[in-house]
Design a protein around this motif. Structure first.
Motif, short mmCIF file in Angstrom:
data_model
loop_
_atom_site.label_atom_id
_atom_site.label_comp_id
_atom_site.label_asym_id
_atom_site.label_seq_id
_atom_site.Cartn_x
_atom_site.Cartn_y
_atom_site.Cartn_z
N PRO A 287 -2.40 18.50 69.84
CA PRO A 287 -2.17 19.71 68.78
C PRO A 287 -1.80 20.83 69.75
O PRO A 287 -2.32 21.03 70.71
CB PRO A 287 -3.59 19.78 68.31
N HIS A 288 -0.77 21.57 69.08
CA HIS A 288 -0.25 22.76 69.91
C HIS A 288 -0.24 24.02 69.28
O HIS A 288 -1.47 24.26 68.77
CB HIS A 288 1.32 22.32 69.99
N GLY A 289 0.63 24.80 68.74
CA GLY A 289 0.46 25.96 68.12
C GLY A 289 -0.20 25.91 66.69
O GLY A 289 0.11 24.85 66.00
N MET A 290 -0.69 26.89 66.51
CA MET A 290 -1.49 26.74 64.88
C MET A 290 -1.30 28.30 64.25
O MET A 290 -1.20 29.22 64.75
CB MET A 290 -2.71 26.09 64.89
N THR A 291 -1.49 28.00 62.99
CA THR A 291 -1.42 29.28 62.13
C THR A 291 -2.39 29.18 60.82
O THR A 291 -2.82 28.11 60.53
CB THR A 291 -0.14 29.98 61.65
N ILE A 292 -2.75 30.41 60.48
CA ILE A 292 -3.60 30.06 59.09
C ILE A 292 -2.89 30.83 57.92
O ILE A 292 -2.19 31.75 58.22
CB ILE A 292 -5.02 30.66 59.41
N TRP A 293 -3.28 30.57 56.82
CA TRP A 293 -2.94 31.27 55.64
C TRP A 293 -4.09 31.56 54.61
O TRP A 293 -4.89 30.79 54.53
CB TRP A 293 -1.74 30.64 54.84
N LYS A 294 -4.30 32.87 54.14
CA LYS A 294 -5.72 33.04 53.36
C LYS A 294 -5.15 33.46 52.10
O LYS A 294 -4.11 34.24 51.81
CB LYS A 294 -6.12 34.24 53.91
N ASP A 295 -5.26 32.66 50.99
CA ASP A 295 -4.85 32.77 49.76
C ASP A 295 -5.43 34.27 49.16
O ASP A 295 -6.60 34.68 49.40
CB ASP A 295 -5.49 31.90 48.76
N PRO A 296 -4.48 35.14 48.69
CA PRO A 296 -4.92 36.51 48.49
C PRO A 296 -5.85 36.56 47.26
O PRO A 296 -6.33 37.46 46.82
CB PRO A 296 -3.65 37.14 48.21
N HIS A 297 -5.82 35.49 46.17
CA HIS A 297 -6.59 35.48 45.33
C HIS A 297 -7.90 34.66 45.23
O HIS A 297 -9.29 35.28 44.81
CB HIS A 297 -5.87 34.86 43.98
N THR A 298 -7.95 33.51 45.98
CA THR A 298 -9.34 32.90 46.28
C THR A 298 -9.95 33.37 47.54
O THR A 298 -11.07 33.01 47.56
CB THR A 298 -8.99 31.51 45.96
N GLY A 299 -9.16 33.57 48.54
CA GLY A 299 -9.49 33.77 49.89
C GLY A 299 -9.71 32.47 50.64
O GLY A 299 -10.13 32.67 51.88
N GLN A 300 -9.47 31.41 50.05
CA GLN A 300 -9.47 30.02 50.81
C GLN A 300 -8.37 30.04 51.93
O GLN A 300 -7.51 30.64 51.98
CB GLN A 300 -9.21 28.96 49.79
N ILE A 301 -8.73 29.60 53.08
CA ILE A 301 -8.28 29.69 54.48
C ILE A 301 -7.49 28.24 54.58
O ILE A 301 -8.30 27.16 54.50
CB ILE A 301 -9.20 29.97 55.38
N THR A 302 -6.49 28.08 54.75
CA THR A 302 -5.51 26.93 54.98
C THR A 302 -5.06 27.14 56.55
O THR A 302 -4.44 28.12 56.72
CB THR A 302 -4.39 26.66 54.06
N VAL A 303 -5.12 25.89 57.21
CA VAL A 303 -4.79 25.84 58.67
C VAL A 303 -3.69 25.06 58.76
O VAL A 303 -3.56 23.89 58.33
CB VAL A 303 -5.99 25.33 59.54
N TYR A 304 -2.62 25.44 59.53
CA TYR A 304 -1.38 24.39 60.07
C TYR A 304 -1.34 24.48 61.35
O TYR A 304 -1.33 25.44 62.12
CB TYR A 304 -0.17 25.20 59.42
N VAL A 305 -1.17 23.23 61.84
CA VAL A 305 -1.30 22.93 63.33
C VAL A 305 0.05 21.91 63.62
O VAL A 305 0.10 21.06 62.89
CB VAL A 305 -2.45 22.39 63.83
N ILE A 306 0.57 22.36 64.73
CA ILE A 306 1.72 21.46 65.31
C ILE A 306 1.30 20.41 66.04
O ILE A 306 0.28 20.67 66.84
CB ILE A 306 2.90 22.39 65.96
N THR A 307 1.58 19.17 65.81
CA THR A 307 1.22 17.97 66.45
C THR A 307 2.44 17.23 67.19
O THR A 307 3.50 17.34 66.68
CB THR A 307 0.43 17.03 65.93
#
Length: 293
Positions: free
Chosen positions: A103-123
């Motif tokens: 696993p290398h670089g990663m980023t997150i996205w937060k849904d502006p409506h629900t606040g749910q956090i999604t994690v994206y990671v390079i492998t």
């Protein structure tokens, strides 16, 4: 005569490569040590390559970066519990031996409506790069959602999400094995790219980088920041409404700039650097077990 001219050209080229190689390694650089405050070693286990703040004092860390095809993991650092560092549990994971390799670089996205956090990671499986996508359930658990792959990814380094499943990603190398990557590093040719993935396919949106490393975006999502580790530069790229990029400015930093973090409140930049890049090529430096948080 032409033989002598040809030999002279070859020797001049070799001499120029040697000079560039020495400058690339920072052999003549004098580093002034600064101690802004107390620094505490939290962990020396696992080849930690990237981290990101999820909010409320919770920091997610990638762990286990390597060039040997060995699976890694996530760790979570809780600043609210005396810097407690623990492994993250992954649920709903696919039955793949190469899942979560290096696993290398990663980023997150937060849904502006629900606040749910999604994690994206390079492998980095041996065959291809993949982006593994997870849903953040609570500080100790991530739920696997899906895998994103594209032939254009080659060997990537870092990414930044601008919307659900839409992101910019740095392509730092063409080859995949450690030896060829080392050769690429030494030549430092400006052939690397930044790609944009629109949810279905990736396309080139910027080029001419020697080694694009960390990447991030301003709070208003109009200015993209790219760390060119090969050229020792921080580059600003203006983003238009079609997700295309245009170079806006370049800052020569004379140091190996790596990951970039952006303050969400005021847009200030904070980045990690490797001031003496020759040390980053030492075998001990590349040992995953020597990396620490």
């Amino acid at each position: 005569m032409w033989d002598k001219i040809g030999l002279t050209i070859v020797l001049c080229f070799i001499f120029q490569v040697i000079i560039n190689y020495r400058a690339w390694f920072d052999h003549d650089k004098h580093i002034h040590k600064h101690t802004p405050g107390q620094c505490e070693t939290i962990s020396e286990d696992g080849g930690s390559e990237d981290l990101t703040h999820l909010g409320d004092g919770i920091i997610l860390v990638t762990s286990g970066f390597n060039f040997d095809g060995v699976p890694g993991r996530f760790k979570v650092l809780d600043l609210n519990q005396n810097n407690l560092l623990s492994d993250v549990t992954l649920t709903n994971v696919p039955d793949r031996k190469d899942f979560m390799v290096a696993p290398h670089g990663m980023t997150i996205w937060k849904d502006p409506h629900t606040g749910q956090i999604t994690v994206y990671v390079i492998t980095h499986p041996l065959e291809e790069d993949r982006i593994e996508v997870f849903e953040f359930l609570h500080p100790g658990t991530l739920k696997y959602i899906k895998t994103i792959a594209d032939p254009s990814f080659r060997y990537t380094n870092d990414l930044v999400v601008v919307d659900k499943d839409r992101f910019y990603i740095t392509q730092c190398f063409y080859f995949r094995d450690a030896f060829k990557i080392a050769i690429e590093n030494r030549l430092s040719l400006p052939f690397r790219k930044v790609l944009f993935y629109d949810g279905s396919a990736a396309r080139e949106v910027a080029s001419g980088f020697a080694m694009p490393n960390g990447i991030n975006i301003s709070p208003d999502k109009r200015m993209l920041y790219v760390a060119d580790w090969g050229k020792k530069q921080l580059i600003g790229l203006k983003r238009d409404n079609s997700d295309n990029l245009e170079k806006a400015w370049t800052v020569d930093l004379q140091t190996g700039i790596d990951n970039i973090e952006v303050d969400p409140d005021n847009g200030d930049l904070c980045w990690g650097v490797i001031p003496s890049r020759g040390k980053s090529c030492h075998p001990a430096f590349l040992d995953p077990h020597r990396s620490f948080v």
